[in-house]
Design a protein around this motif. Structure first.
Motif, PDB file in Angstrom:
ATOM      1  N   TYR A 134       0.821  -1.215   0.000  1.00 54.96           N
ATOM      2  CA  TYR A 134       0.000   0.000   0.000  1.00 54.96           C
ATOM      3  C   TYR A 134       0.851   1.259   0.000  1.00 54.96           C
ATOM      4  O   TYR A 134       0.331   2.366   0.031  1.00 54.96           O
ATOM      5  CB  TYR A 134      -0.956   0.014   1.198  1.00 54.96           C
ATOM      6  N   ASN A 175      -0.200   0.457  14.429  1.00 49.50           N
ATOM      7  CA  ASN A 175      -1.012   0.973  13.315  1.00 49.50           C
ATOM      8  C   ASN A 175      -1.185  -0.119  12.266  1.00 49.50           C
ATOM      9  O   ASN A 175      -0.189  -0.727  11.862  1.00 49.50           O
ATOM     10  CB  ASN A 175      -0.289   2.126  12.591  1.00 49.50           C
ATOM     11  N   LEU A 223      -1.841   7.413  -1.587  1.00 54.56           N
ATOM     12  CA  LEU A 223      -0.483   7.960  -1.443  1.00 54.56           C
ATOM     13  C   LEU A 223       0.555   6.898  -1.777  1.00 54.56           C
ATOM     14  O   LEU A 223       1.725   7.037  -1.437  1.00 54.56           O
ATOM     15  CB  LEU A 223      -0.264   8.442  -0.006  1.00 54.56           C
TER      16      LEU A 223
HETATM   17  N1  SAM Z   1       8.227   2.917   7.832  1.00 57.37           N
HETATM   18  C1  SAM Z   1       7.546   3.357   8.995  1.00 57.37           C
HETATM   19  C2  SAM Z   1       6.296   2.549   9.231  1.00 57.37           C
HETATM   20  O1  SAM Z   1       5.890   1.818   8.336  1.00 57.37           O
HETATM   21  O2  SAM Z   1       5.730   2.679  10.312  1.00 57.37           O
HETATM   22  C3  SAM Z   1       7.222   4.833   8.994  1.00 57.37           C
HETATM   23  C4  SAM Z   1       6.772   5.438   7.702  1.00 57.37           C
HETATM   24  S1  SAM Z   1       5.234   4.826   7.087  1.00 57.37           S
HETATM   25  C5  SAM Z   1       5.064   5.759   5.599  1.00 57.37           C
HETATM   26  C6  SAM Z   1       4.114   5.566   8.253  1.00 57.37           C
HETATM   27  C7  SAM Z   1       2.741   4.962   8.309  1.00 57.37           C
HETATM   28  O3  SAM Z   1       2.083   5.191   7.098  1.00 57.37           O
HETATM   29  C8  SAM Z   1       2.709   3.458   8.546  1.00 57.37           C
HETATM   30  O4  SAM Z   1       1.881   3.191   9.660  1.00 57.37           O
HETATM   31  C9  SAM Z   1       2.107   2.900   7.288  1.00 57.37           C
HETATM   32  O5  SAM Z   1       1.304   1.776   7.534  1.00 57.37           O
HETATM   33  C10 SAM Z   1       1.285   4.068   6.805  1.00 57.37           C
HETATM   34  N2  SAM Z   1       1.043   4.104   5.371  1.00 57.37           N
HETATM   35  C11 SAM Z   1       1.912   3.944   4.361  1.00 57.37           C
HETATM   36  N3  SAM Z   1       1.307   4.093   3.162  1.00 57.37           N
HETATM   37  C12 SAM Z   1       0.007   4.367   3.445  1.00 57.37           C
HETATM   38  C13 SAM Z   1      -1.139   4.657   2.649  1.00 57.37           C
HETATM   39  N4  SAM Z   1      -1.065   4.700   1.321  1.00 57.37           N
HETATM   40  N5  SAM Z   1      -2.305   4.895   3.284  1.00 57.37           N
HETATM   41  C14 SAM Z   1      -2.389   4.872   4.642  1.00 57.37           C
HETATM   42  N6  SAM Z   1      -1.341   4.628   5.440  1.00 57.37           N
HETATM   43  C15 SAM Z   1      -0.168   4.370   4.858  1.00 57.37           C
END
Ligand code: SAM
Ligand code: SF4
Length: 332
Positions: free
Chosen positions: A32, A163, A197
């Motif tokens: 995702y 999360n 995103l």
């Molecule tokens: N790599 C770390 C992690 O996964 O926790 C931190 C960065 S990640 C981008 C931060 C959060 O964004 C994570 O909880 C991930 O599940 C969530 N995430 C990533 N892509 C997403 C999306 N397209 N829609 C919703 N949540 C998203």
């Protein structure tokens, strides 16, 4: 000289929550978020140094920021993260300093990060099934995350939030197993709706699992009561297990947007200020930092960016366009 004022926007929202991405790199490839081959990493020279990050943080604190969350990419893959945590803690003993991580490196790092002054930790985990995890994260490393969570507990982090993102066709039936496990382990679980995103642009409303559906599945298994909002800027809608098993939350960014209460501002790893996850405009701080701008000038740039914060995202409207950067390059 110190800067004066607060980070306020045209809607009267005061921005107090600064999300700092320390790297765009990552050791997973969640479906995702990122394509299977990853994305082109930022050139190292473009990434802010820890000194530059701490300077921006110090100026932001002077402008009323009270919370900093470190994120990425995967923040723990950047060397010496504990050095940054210590420097940020030294700015203000009362700072709410948190980390969002996939947890892979926590087994080794949780204690060090805690000692350096990290207050809170969020670990992302979308399934407890090894094969499914491999499908979603495209790596066979579930056991390392579970060990990382244990280490975070031992290090004394409390609460520990988990999360989860649910996607139809991958893990839409994981709400109840994840909730049962989180209750047993004492983790605070939050389901985050999948947002448009992902770098590979595979998002669709059909593949999104809405918060209402997740809550209905949970309710069938565990009677829940809605917790009246305590922090108006907190995005999670909280529900309490009637049997006293703690709380579970949903973050319904797509189906029930909370933009009017949003108090976030973001700094990308390459020094761009973003005032919305879905922003199309970025405000360059790196250039100013590297050409010797004063604290007042940096503060002025932060205030000007805050003022232009988007009133809300347009996901549910025909005019919506996904931003050029994906989540891993923005800092979630
Ligand atoms: N790599 C770390 C992690 O996964 O926790 C931190 C960065 S990640 C981008 C931060 C959060 O964004 C994570 O909880 C991930 O599940 C969530 N995430 C990533 N892509 C997403 C999306 N397209 N829609 C919703 N949540 C998203
Ligand atoms: Fe990496 Fe986090 Fe994106 Fe997964 S969600 S690919 S762990 S940045």
């Amino acid at each position: 000289m110190t800067t004066v004022g607060t980070l306020i926007d045209t809607q009267g929202r005061v921005l107090r929550d600064l999300r700092i991405s320390v790297t765009d790199r990552c050791n997973l490839r969640c479906v995702y978020c990122m394509p299977v081959d990853g994305v082109a990493w930022l050139p190292r020279a473009d990434v802010l140094t820890y000194e530059e990050i701490v300077r921006v943080a110090r100026i932001a604190l002077g402008l009323g920021v009270t919370g900093i969350r470190l994120t990425g990419g995967e923040p723990t893959v950047r060397a010496g993260l504990e050095v940054l945590v210590r420097a940020l803690r030294d700015l203000d003993p009362a700072l709410d300093l948190s980390l969002t991580t996939n947890g892979l490196k926590l087994a080794a790092m949780a204690g060090v990060l805690r000692q350096a002054g990290l207050t809170r930790i969020n670990v992302s985990l979308d399934t407890l099934d090894r094969a499914r995890f491999r499908q979603i994260a495209r790596r066979d490393r579930l056991h390392e995350i579970l060990a990382g969570l244990e280490a975070a507990k031992r290090a004394g982090f409390s609460p520990i939030k988990v999360n989860a993102v649910l996607m139809r066709g991958f893990n839409e039936d994981e709400a109840v197993p994840l909730a049962r496990w989180a209750r047993e382990q004492g983790y605070e679980l939050r389901f985050v709706e999948w947002m448009p995103l992902d770098s590979q642009r595979s998002w669709s409303t059909e593949r999104l699992v809405p918060a209402a559906e997740i809550l209905a599945a949970l309710q069938r298994e565990f009677p829940l009561d809605r917790v009246p909002g305590t922090d108006p800027s907190a995005p999670a809608e909280l529900h309490r297990y009637r049997d006293g098993g703690g709380t579970v939350g949903v973050i319904a960014s797509v189906t029930r947007p909370f933009c009017e209460r949003c108090d976030r501002i973001r700094l990308t790893a390459d020094g761009q200020v973003r005032t919305c996850l879905f922003a199309h405009e970025e405000h360059d701080l790196r250039g100013a930092l590297r050409r010797g701008a004063s604290d007042e000038e940096i503060g002025g740039l932060l205030k000007a960016a805050a003022w232009r914060k988007e009133p809300g995202h347009l996901i549910n409207q025909p005019a919506f366009q996904q931003p050029a950067r994906g989540m891993s390059r923005i800092g979630g």
